[in-house]
Design a protein around this motif. Structure first.
Motif, PDB file in Angstrom:
ATOM      1  N   GLY A  63      66.276 -28.541  33.542  1.00 50.00           N
ATOM      2  CA  GLY A  63      65.823 -27.194  33.223  1.00 50.00           C
ATOM      3  C   GLY A  63      64.327 -26.992  33.254  1.00 50.00           C
ATOM      4  O   GLY A  63      63.851 -25.893  32.931  1.00 50.00           O
ATOM      5  N   LEU A  64      63.558 -28.001  33.645  1.00 54.59           N
ATOM      6  CA  LEU A  64      62.102 -27.839  33.689  1.00 54.59           C
ATOM      7  C   LEU A  64      61.703 -27.024  34.912  1.00 54.59           C
ATOM      8  O   LEU A  64      62.203 -27.234  36.017  1.00 54.59           O
ATOM      9  CB  LEU A  64      61.420 -29.207  33.740  1.00 54.59           C
ATOM     10  N   ARG A  65      60.761 -26.107  34.714  1.00 52.62           N
ATOM     11  CA  ARG A  65      60.191 -25.309  35.795  1.00 52.62           C
ATOM     12  C   ARG A  65      58.664 -25.325  35.653  1.00 52.62           C
ATOM     13  O   ARG A  65      58.140 -25.453  34.542  1.00 52.62           O
ATOM     14  CB  ARG A  65      60.701 -23.861  35.749  1.00 52.62           C
ATOM     15  N   VAL A  66      57.970 -25.189  36.773  1.00 50.80           N
ATOM     16  CA  VAL A  66      56.506 -25.188  36.779  1.00 50.80           C
ATOM     17  C   VAL A  66      56.014 -23.902  37.418  1.00 50.80           C
ATOM     18  O   VAL A  66      56.521 -23.500  38.477  1.00 50.80           O
ATOM     19  CB  VAL A  66      55.940 -26.410  37.529  1.00 50.80           C
ATOM     20  N   ILE A  67      55.049 -23.263  36.770  1.00 52.39           N
ATOM     21  CA  ILE A  67      54.400 -22.072  37.315  1.00 52.39           C
ATOM     22  C   ILE A  67      52.923 -22.399  37.506  1.00 52.39           C
ATOM     23  O   ILE A  67      52.206 -22.681  36.536  1.00 52.39           O
ATOM     24  CB  ILE A  67      54.553 -20.861  36.380  1.00 52.39           C
ATOM     25  N   GLU A  68      52.466 -22.377  38.745  1.00 53.31           N
ATOM     26  CA  GLU A  68      51.068 -22.675  39.040  1.00 53.31           C
ATOM     27  C   GLU A  68      50.248 -21.391  38.970  1.00 53.31           C
ATOM     28  O   GLU A  68      50.579 -20.393  39.613  1.00 53.31           O
ATOM     29  CB  GLU A  68      50.940 -23.303  40.426  1.00 53.31           C
ATOM     30  N   VAL A  69      49.175 -21.431  38.197  1.00 51.81           N
ATOM     31  CA  VAL A  69      48.304 -20.272  38.007  1.00 51.81           C
ATOM     32  C   VAL A  69      46.875 -20.686  38.336  1.00 51.81           C
ATOM     33  O   VAL A  69      46.359 -21.653  37.769  1.00 51.81           O
ATOM     34  CB  VAL A  69      48.379 -19.738  36.565  1.00 51.81           C
ATOM     35  N   GLU A  70      46.245 -19.980  39.255  1.00 55.24           N
ATOM     36  CA  GLU A  70      44.863 -20.274  39.602  1.00 55.24           C
ATOM     37  C   GLU A  70      43.917 -19.750  38.526  1.00 55.24           C
ATOM     38  O   GLU A  70      44.255 -18.828  37.774  1.00 55.24           O
ATOM     39  CB  GLU A  70      44.519 -19.660  40.958  1.00 55.24           C
TER      40      GLU A  70
ATOM     41  N   GLY B  40      61.995 -16.169  26.334  1.00 55.24           N
ATOM     42  CA  GLY B  40      63.428 -15.986  26.114  1.00 55.24           C
ATOM     43  C   GLY B  40      64.309 -16.557  27.202  1.00 55.24           C
ATOM     44  O   GLY B  40      65.536 -16.581  27.047  1.00 55.24           O
ATOM     45  N   ARG B  41      63.739 -17.025  28.306  1.00 57.17           N
ATOM     46  CA  ARG B  41      64.532 -17.625  29.367  1.00 57.17           C
ATOM     47  C   ARG B  41      65.083 -18.980  28.892  1.00 57.17           C
ATOM     48  O   ARG B  41      64.482 -19.649  28.047  1.00 57.17           O
ATOM     49  CB  ARG B  41      63.667 -17.851  30.614  1.00 57.17           C
ATOM     50  N   PRO B  42      66.229 -19.404  29.419  1.00 60.97           N
ATOM     51  CA  PRO B  42      66.786 -20.696  28.993  1.00 60.97           C
ATOM     52  C   PRO B  42      66.024 -21.892  29.564  1.00 60.97           C
ATOM     53  O   PRO B  42      66.117 -22.997  29.022  1.00 60.97           O
ATOM     54  CB  PRO B  42      68.224 -20.657  29.536  1.00 60.97           C
ATOM     55  N   GLU B  43      65.273 -21.686  30.668  1.00 63.31           N
ATOM     56  CA  GLU B  43      64.533 -22.795  31.245  1.00 63.31           C
ATOM     57  C   GLU B  43      63.314 -23.136  30.372  1.00 63.31           C
ATOM     58  O   GLU B  43      62.901 -22.368  29.522  1.00 63.31           O
ATOM     59  CB  GLU B  43      64.052 -22.457  32.662  1.00 63.31           C
ATOM     60  N   ARG B  44      62.751 -24.310  30.637  1.00 66.38           N
ATOM     61  CA  ARG B  44      61.530 -24.754  29.964  1.00 66.38           C
ATOM     62  C   ARG B  44      60.391 -24.703  30.986  1.00 66.38           C
ATOM     63  O   ARG B  44      60.469 -25.328  32.052  1.00 66.38           O
ATOM     64  CB  ARG B  44      61.677 -26.176  29.417  1.00 66.38           C
ATOM     65  N   PHE B  45      59.342 -23.961  30.684  1.00 67.96           N
ATOM     66  CA  PHE B  45      58.293 -23.678  31.662  1.00 67.96           C
ATOM     67  C   PHE B  45      56.993 -24.397  31.317  1.00 67.96           C
ATOM     68  O   PHE B  45      56.519 -24.333  30.176  1.00 67.96           O
ATOM     69  CB  PHE B  45      58.027 -22.176  31.738  1.00 67.96           C
ATOM     70  N   ILE B  46      56.431 -25.064  32.317  1.00 66.73           N
ATOM     71  CA  ILE B  46      55.066 -25.590  32.238  1.00 66.73           C
ATOM     72  C   ILE B  46      54.183 -24.693  33.093  1.00 66.73           C
ATOM     73  O   ILE B  46      54.421 -24.544  34.299  1.00 66.73           O
ATOM     74  CB  ILE B  46      54.983 -27.041  32.735  1.00 66.73           C
ATOM     75  N   ILE B  47      53.190 -24.075  32.490  1.00 66.86           N
ATOM     76  CA  ILE B  47      52.181 -23.331  33.237  1.00 66.86           C
ATOM     77  C   ILE B  47      51.098 -24.316  33.633  1.00 66.86           C
ATOM     78  O   ILE B  47      50.435 -24.905  32.782  1.00 66.86           O
ATOM     79  CB  ILE B  47      51.611 -22.177  32.404  1.00 66.86           C
ATOM     80  N   PHE B  48      50.933 -24.504  34.927  1.00 68.09           N
ATOM     81  CA  PHE B  48      50.070 -25.552  35.478  1.00 68.09           C
ATOM     82  C   PHE B  48      48.788 -24.938  36.017  1.00 68.09           C
ATOM     83  O   PHE B  48      48.820 -24.103  36.926  1.00 68.09           O
ATOM     84  CB  PHE B  48      50.831 -26.301  36.577  1.00 68.09           C
TER      85      PHE B  48
ATOM     86  N   ASN C 274      59.476 -22.008  24.698  1.00 72.82           N
ATOM     87  CA  ASN C 274      59.867 -22.567  25.999  1.00 72.82           C
ATOM     88  C   ASN C 274      58.710 -22.615  26.990  1.00 72.82           C
ATOM     89  O   ASN C 274      58.931 -22.720  28.192  1.00 72.82           O
ATOM     90  CB  ASN C 274      61.020 -21.746  26.598  1.00 72.82           C
ATOM     91  N   VAL C 275      57.463 -22.557  26.501  1.00 66.73           N
ATOM     92  CA  VAL C 275      56.289 -22.537  27.379  1.00 66.73           C
ATOM     93  C   VAL C 275      55.249 -23.533  26.870  1.00 66.73           C
ATOM     94  O   VAL C 275      54.924 -23.562  25.683  1.00 66.73           O
ATOM     95  CB  VAL C 275      55.655 -21.135  27.449  1.00 66.73           C
ATOM     96  N   LEU C 276      54.732 -24.362  27.797  1.00 65.59           N
ATOM     97  CA  LEU C 276      53.582 -25.216  27.542  1.00 65.59           C
ATOM     98  C   LEU C 276      52.578 -25.038  28.679  1.00 65.59           C
ATOM     99  O   LEU C 276      52.944 -24.594  29.770  1.00 65.59           O
ATOM    100  CB  LEU C 276      53.979 -26.693  27.459  1.00 65.59           C
TER     101      LEU C 276
END
Length: 319
Positions: free
Chosen positions: A117-124, A140-148, A178-180
């Protein structure tokens, strides 16, 4: 039809024509992310509207490919594993030597835990002002998001770091569970430090109290709960990285040994012994020599910032 009704009808016609002309100038509605399309996303903007663009082609780098950074890998792996499992975890700041595997660790973690369930969002860096909007989108999404945020640093007077501070730990609103945020940087405190700022420090008894300028800069990096430092590779580690990638490109052991002197000269020309420099040399050397031998090679698509190869004390096979 009475005059008031004629005037109203005429106004509505003119208003409709005006809206027809205005509509193309308005920003498009933000598309709904297709969460099933990819495991990684990139924040993009079109005519002022931000959206998540799926990344369908990811590096094949795995945690097993990264050696000689075992302590750093173990710490961030444990933190990410806790996060994916819904346990307490920290935001992470990876700092230190360039080309030592900081970004590759993030990519390898995604490959390791995407199925969980891990997802990554790349932000410049230029889009950090949109962090609150991104967080609201995935809350609130069920996934776990890393903002990279890769290669993060700020110049003096750059106000974008304040948006990052708010999302990390500076708002009255609690951050989503659910966000780091994982960030890499060559600067430990993310901002330039000047000698003159140390002159503002004060001595109180036997204690040194930093000045306000230094306190402001430290306050950003302190919001990352986990600091992980990376250090330059020595010559042996660098040569092992070269050997690792040459073997992955299909070179034989005797060819790897023959390439050592060229590899050292390559690093000397660039003034750096890093995983990135070793990977670039291996691509150049293997491309020239395998083409001359007209021999097929195994194609790998490693991350440019892949970390160290196996150490001499603990050799590992080609990935």
């Amino acid at each position: 039809m009475t005059d008031p009704f004629r005037q109203l009808a005429s106004f509505l016609v003119r208003a409709e024509k005006f809206l027809d002309r205005l509509e193309p100038l308005l920003p498009p509605a933000s598309p709904v992310p297709d969460w099933a399309a990819a495991n990684a996303f990139r924040w993009r903007k079109s005519r002022g509207t931000g959206y998540l663009q799926p990344i369908t082609r990811l590096p094949e780098i795995q945690l097993a490919d990264l050696h000689d950074i075992d302590q750093q890998k173990a710490r961030i792996d444990a933190n990410t594993r806790h996060f994916v499992a819904g346990q307490p975890a920290n935001n992470v700041l990876l700092t230190g030597s360039r080309g030592s595997g900081k970004s590759s660790l993030i990519k390898a973690l995604l490959n390791a835990y995407a199925a969980a369930g891990l997802r990554v969002i790349e932000v410049e860096k230029g889009d950090l002002i949109d962090l609150p909007d991104i967080v609201d989108l995935i809350d609130g999404r069920p996934e776990r998001f890393i903002i990279f945020c890769d290669d993060l640093s700020f110049d003096s007077g750059d106000a974008r770091y304040k948006a990052l501070k708010v999302v990390l730990d500076g708002s009255i609103c609690a951050p989503p569970e659910n966000v780091l945020i994982y960030a890499t940087s060559n600067r430990r405190h993310l901002m330039p430090e000047y000698f003159a700022e140390n002159l503002d420090s004060k001595r109180v008894g036997e204690e040194i109290h930093p000045g306000e300028a230094i306190e402001e800069k430290i306050s950003l990096s302190e919001r990352f709960g986990l600091w992980i430092s990376f250090y330059p590779f020595d010559q042996d580690a660098y040569l092992n990285i070269v050997a690792h990638w040459l073997k992955s490109f299909g070179c034989r052991q005797e060819e790897v040994a023959r390439a050592e002197r060229d590899a050292l000269n390559w690093a000397l020309e660039r003034g750096s012994r890093s995983g990135r420099v070793a990977w670039q040399f291996a691509r150049d050397w293997a491309g020239r020599h395998l083409a001359a031998a007209d021999r097929p090679r195994r194609q790998r698509t490693p991350s440019v910032r892949a970390g160290a190869a196996p150490s001499r004390k603990r050799p590992a096979g080609a990935p």
